[in-house]
Motif scaffolding. Structure first.
Motif, PDB file in Angstrom:
ATOM      1  N   ARG A  15       0.822  -1.203   0.000  1.00 41.59           N
ATOM      2  CA  ARG A  15       0.000   0.000   0.000  1.00 41.59           C
ATOM      3  C   ARG A  15       0.861   1.260   0.000  1.00 41.59           C
ATOM      4  NH1 ARG A  15      -5.502  -0.134   1.518  1.00 41.59           N
ATOM      5  NH2 ARG A  15      -5.150  -2.169   2.452  1.00 41.59           N
ATOM      6  N   VAL A  16       0.487   2.218  -0.850  1.00 41.65           N
ATOM      7  CA  VAL A  16       1.113   3.539  -0.850  1.00 41.65           C
ATOM      8  C   VAL A  16       0.023   4.582  -0.612  1.00 41.65           C
ATOM      9  CG1 VAL A  16       3.065   2.904  -2.322  1.00 41.65           C
ATOM     10  CG2 VAL A  16       0.964   3.785  -3.375  1.00 41.65           C
ATOM     11  N   TYR A  17       0.448   5.754  -0.155  1.00 41.70           N
ATOM     12  CA  TYR A  17      -0.502   6.784   0.276  1.00 41.70           C
ATOM     13  C   TYR A  17      -0.384   8.033  -0.586  1.00 41.70           C
ATOM     14  CZ  TYR A  17      -0.972   3.542   4.057  1.00 41.70           C
ATOM     15  OH  TYR A  17      -1.196   2.394   4.763  1.00 41.70           O
ATOM     16  N   PHE A  18      -1.463   8.819  -0.590  1.00 44.86           N
ATOM     17  CA  PHE A  18      -1.558  10.013  -1.432  1.00 44.86           C
ATOM     18  C   PHE A  18      -1.928  11.232  -0.598  1.00 44.86           C
ATOM     19  CE2 PHE A  18      -2.096   6.490  -4.280  1.00 44.86           C
ATOM     20  CZ  PHE A  18      -1.442   6.890  -5.429  1.00 44.86           C
ATOM     21  N   ASP A  19      -1.561  12.399  -1.124  1.00 47.89           N
ATOM     22  CA  ASP A  19      -1.960  13.651  -0.502  1.00 47.89           C
ATOM     23  C   ASP A  19      -3.424  13.941  -0.853  1.00 47.89           C
ATOM     24  OD1 ASP A  19       0.589  14.092   0.580  1.00 47.89           O
ATOM     25  OD2 ASP A  19       1.287  15.050  -1.259  1.00 47.89           O
TER      26      ASP A  19
ATOM     27  N   GLU B 140     -15.565   3.790  -0.473  1.00 50.70           N
ATOM     28  CA  GLU B 140     -16.433   2.697  -0.028  1.00 50.70           C
ATOM     29  C   GLU B 140     -15.739   1.666   0.866  1.00 50.70           C
ATOM     30  OE1 GLU B 140     -19.628   3.152  -0.748  1.00 50.70           O
ATOM     31  OE2 GLU B 140     -18.989   4.912  -1.879  1.00 50.70           O
ATOM     32  N   GLN B 141     -14.402   1.582   0.840  1.00 51.49           N
ATOM     33  CA  GLN B 141     -13.691   0.567   1.623  1.00 51.49           C
ATOM     34  C   GLN B 141     -12.567   1.189   2.450  1.00 51.49           C
ATOM     35  OE1 GLN B 141     -12.495  -2.914  -0.547  1.00 51.49           O
ATOM     36  NE2 GLN B 141     -14.512  -3.219  -1.416  1.00 51.49           N
ATOM     37  N   PRO B 142     -12.921   2.054   3.425  1.00 46.21           N
ATOM     38  CA  PRO B 142     -11.881   2.679   4.243  1.00 46.21           C
ATOM     39  C   PRO B 142     -11.143   1.640   5.095  1.00 46.21           C
ATOM     40  CG  PRO B 142     -14.041   3.077   5.200  1.00 46.21           C
ATOM     41  CD  PRO B 142     -14.272   2.407   3.867  1.00 46.21           C
ATOM     42  N   ILE B 143      -9.847   1.858   5.289  1.00 46.62           N
ATOM     43  CA  ILE B 143      -9.117   0.977   6.197  1.00 46.62           C
ATOM     44  C   ILE B 143      -9.155   1.529   7.617  1.00 46.62           C
ATOM     45  CG2 ILE B 143      -7.645  -0.080   4.457  1.00 46.62           C
ATOM     46  CD1 ILE B 143      -5.400   1.803   5.267  1.00 46.62           C
ATOM     47  N   ASP B 144      -9.581   2.784   7.768  1.00 43.46           N
ATOM     48  CA  ASP B 144      -9.758   3.391   9.089  1.00 43.46           C
ATOM     49  C   ASP B 144     -11.130   4.056   9.099  1.00 43.46           C
ATOM     50  OD1 ASP B 144      -9.816   5.220  11.287  1.00 43.46           O
ATOM     51  OD2 ASP B 144      -7.624   5.188  11.346  1.00 43.46           O
ATOM     52  N   ALA B 145     -12.020   3.585   9.953  1.00 45.04           N
ATOM     53  CA  ALA B 145     -13.402   4.062   9.961  1.00 45.04           C
ATOM     54  C   ALA B 145     -13.574   5.413  10.654  1.00 45.04           C
ATOM     55  CB  ALA B 145     -14.306   3.030  10.630  1.00 45.04           C
TER      56      ALA B 145
ATOM     57  N   ILE C 127      -4.526  -3.075  -8.877  1.00 44.25           N
ATOM     58  CA  ILE C 127      -4.284  -1.876  -8.079  1.00 44.25           C
ATOM     59  C   ILE C 127      -5.642  -1.315  -7.676  1.00 44.25           C
ATOM     60  CG2 ILE C 127      -3.134   0.356  -7.930  1.00 44.25           C
ATOM     61  CD1 ILE C 127      -1.226  -1.969  -8.631  1.00 44.25           C
ATOM     62  N   GLU C 128      -5.856  -1.212  -6.363  1.00 48.31           N
ATOM     63  CA  GLU C 128      -7.126  -0.751  -5.813  1.00 48.31           C
ATOM     64  C   GLU C 128      -6.964   0.675  -5.302  1.00 48.31           C
ATOM     65  OE1 GLU C 128      -8.202  -5.253  -4.226  1.00 48.31           O
ATOM     66  OE2 GLU C 128      -7.587  -3.724  -2.778  1.00 48.31           O
ATOM     67  N   GLY C 129      -7.601   1.630  -5.980  1.00 46.67           N
ATOM     68  CA  GLY C 129      -7.510   3.032  -5.581  1.00 46.67           C
ATOM     69  C   GLY C 129      -8.568   3.382  -4.557  1.00 46.67           C
ATOM     70  N   ASN C 130      -8.162   4.119  -3.535  1.00 44.95           N
ATOM     71  CA  ASN C 130      -9.064   4.488  -2.443  1.00 44.95           C
ATOM     72  C   ASN C 130      -8.966   5.968  -2.128  1.00 44.95           C
ATOM     73  OD1 ASN C 130     -10.014   1.716  -1.411  1.00 44.95           O
ATOM     74  ND2 ASN C 130      -7.807   1.471  -1.579  1.00 44.95           N
ATOM     75  N   ALA C 131     -10.044   6.504  -1.551  1.00 49.57           N
ATOM     76  CA  ALA C 131     -10.107   7.917  -1.185  1.00 49.57           C
ATOM     77  C   ALA C 131     -10.658   8.042   0.233  1.00 49.57           C
ATOM     78  CB  ALA C 131     -11.012   8.679  -2.168  1.00 49.57           C
ATOM     79  N   ASP C 132     -10.466   9.216   0.835  1.00 53.67           N
ATOM     80  CA  ASP C 132     -11.063   9.431   2.153  1.00 53.67           C
ATOM     81  C   ASP C 132     -12.541   9.779   1.988  1.00 53.67           C
ATOM     82  OD1 ASP C 132     -11.320  12.278   1.827  1.00 53.67           O
ATOM     83  OD2 ASP C 132      -9.246  12.544   2.476  1.00 53.67           O
ATOM     84  N   GLU C 133     -13.214   9.983   3.106  1.00 50.76           N
ATOM     85  CA  GLU C 133     -14.677  10.114   3.081  1.00 50.76           C
ATOM     86  C   GLU C 133     -15.175  11.459   2.574  1.00 50.76           C
ATOM     87  OE1 GLU C 133     -15.768   9.538   7.148  1.00 50.76           O
ATOM     88  OE2 GLU C 133     -15.128  11.542   7.750  1.00 50.76           O
ATOM     89  N   ARG C 134     -14.276  12.447   2.470  1.00 50.65           N
ATOM     90  CA  ARG C 134     -14.711  13.769   2.040  1.00 50.65           C
ATOM     91  C   ARG C 134     -14.970  13.764   0.535  1.00 50.65           C
ATOM     92  NH1 ARG C 134      -9.735  16.824   4.575  1.00 50.65           N
ATOM     93  NH2 ARG C 134      -8.777  15.024   3.588  1.00 50.65           N
TER      94      ARG C 134
ATOM     95  N   ALA D 195      -6.001  11.929  10.729  1.00 50.96           N
ATOM     96  CA  ALA D 195      -5.248  10.675  10.878  1.00 50.96           C
ATOM     97  C   ALA D 195      -5.920   9.543  10.098  1.00 50.96           C
ATOM     98  CB  ALA D 195      -5.116  10.309  12.353  1.00 50.96           C
ATOM     99  N   SER D 196      -7.238   9.485  10.158  1.00 48.42           N
ATOM    100  CA  SER D 196      -7.973   8.458   9.420  1.00 48.42           C
ATOM    101  C   SER D 196      -7.913   8.729   7.924  1.00 48.42           C
ATOM    102  CB  SER D 196      -9.434   8.425   9.865  1.00 48.42           C
ATOM    103  OG  SER D 196      -9.524   8.117  11.237  1.00 48.42           O
ATOM    104  N   TRP D 197      -8.142   9.980   7.556  1.00 45.28           N
ATOM    105  CA  TRP D 197      -8.147  10.327   6.132  1.00 45.28           C
ATOM    106  C   TRP D 197      -6.803  10.030   5.492  1.00 45.28           C
ATOM    107  CZ3 TRP D 197     -10.599  15.669   7.499  1.00 45.28           C
ATOM    108  CH2 TRP D 197     -11.947  15.484   7.832  1.00 45.28           C
ATOM    109  N   ASP D 198      -5.701  10.305   6.226  1.00 47.92           N
ATOM    110  CA  ASP D 198      -4.361  10.016   5.701  1.00 47.92           C
ATOM    111  C   ASP D 198      -4.232   8.541   5.316  1.00 47.92           C
ATOM    112  OD1 ASP D 198      -3.509  12.628   6.039  1.00 47.92           O
ATOM    113  OD2 ASP D 198      -2.334  12.207   7.844  1.00 47.92           O
TER     114      ASP D 198
END
Length: 127
Positions: A19-23, A100-105, A54-61, A110-113
């Motif tokens: 897993r890698v993270y995005f701004d 739809e699939q957050p790893i931190d609810a 590759i599964e792309g994910n976003a925060d809830e905003r 901190a969660s959004w990161d």
């Protein structure tokens, strides 16, 4: 070494990283993600029968549609990076889960990161 079988999904997740993270609002591969993606590409070139998604994910905003599009761009950025490092494109598929699939609810930075990420999932060919 973890005792994970070389070439296995566990080997990839534990010894390489999946897993890698995005701004925020970004799909550019960050500098701190490149060493991990370089390690992924090395591993994938070593185990040429392995296919990944590759599964792309976003925060809830943001709206569902915005986040699905952003997740897709993040997944494609990771795919393009791996291809630039010598992994053949036909071994890599992409999908966006948006928010739809957050790893931190949780809610908050901190969660959004954590939830702004792309995960490389092995889908075939591993031990």
């Amino acid at each position: 070494p973890t005792g994970a079988l070389p070439g296995s999904m566990q080997d990839f997740v534990v010894n390489v990283g999946d897993r890698v993270y995005f701004d925020t609002d970004s799909y550019d591969v960050r500098e701190d993600a490149k060493p991990l993606l370089d390690a992924q590409s090395t591993w994938l070139r070593r185990y040429g029968a392995v296919g990944v998604r590759i599964e792309g994910n976003a925060d809830e905003r943001g709206t569902r549609d915005y986040n699905l599009a952003l997740g897709a761009r993040r997944a494609n950025s990771v795919r393009d990076y791996l291809v630039s490092q010598g992994v053949t494109a036909d071994r890599i598929s992409t999908i966006s889960f948006g928010k739809e699939q957050p790893i931190d609810a949780g809610s908050g930075e901190a969660s959004w990161d954590k939830n702004r990420n792309a995960r490389t999932a092995i889908v075939s060919g591993a031990q």
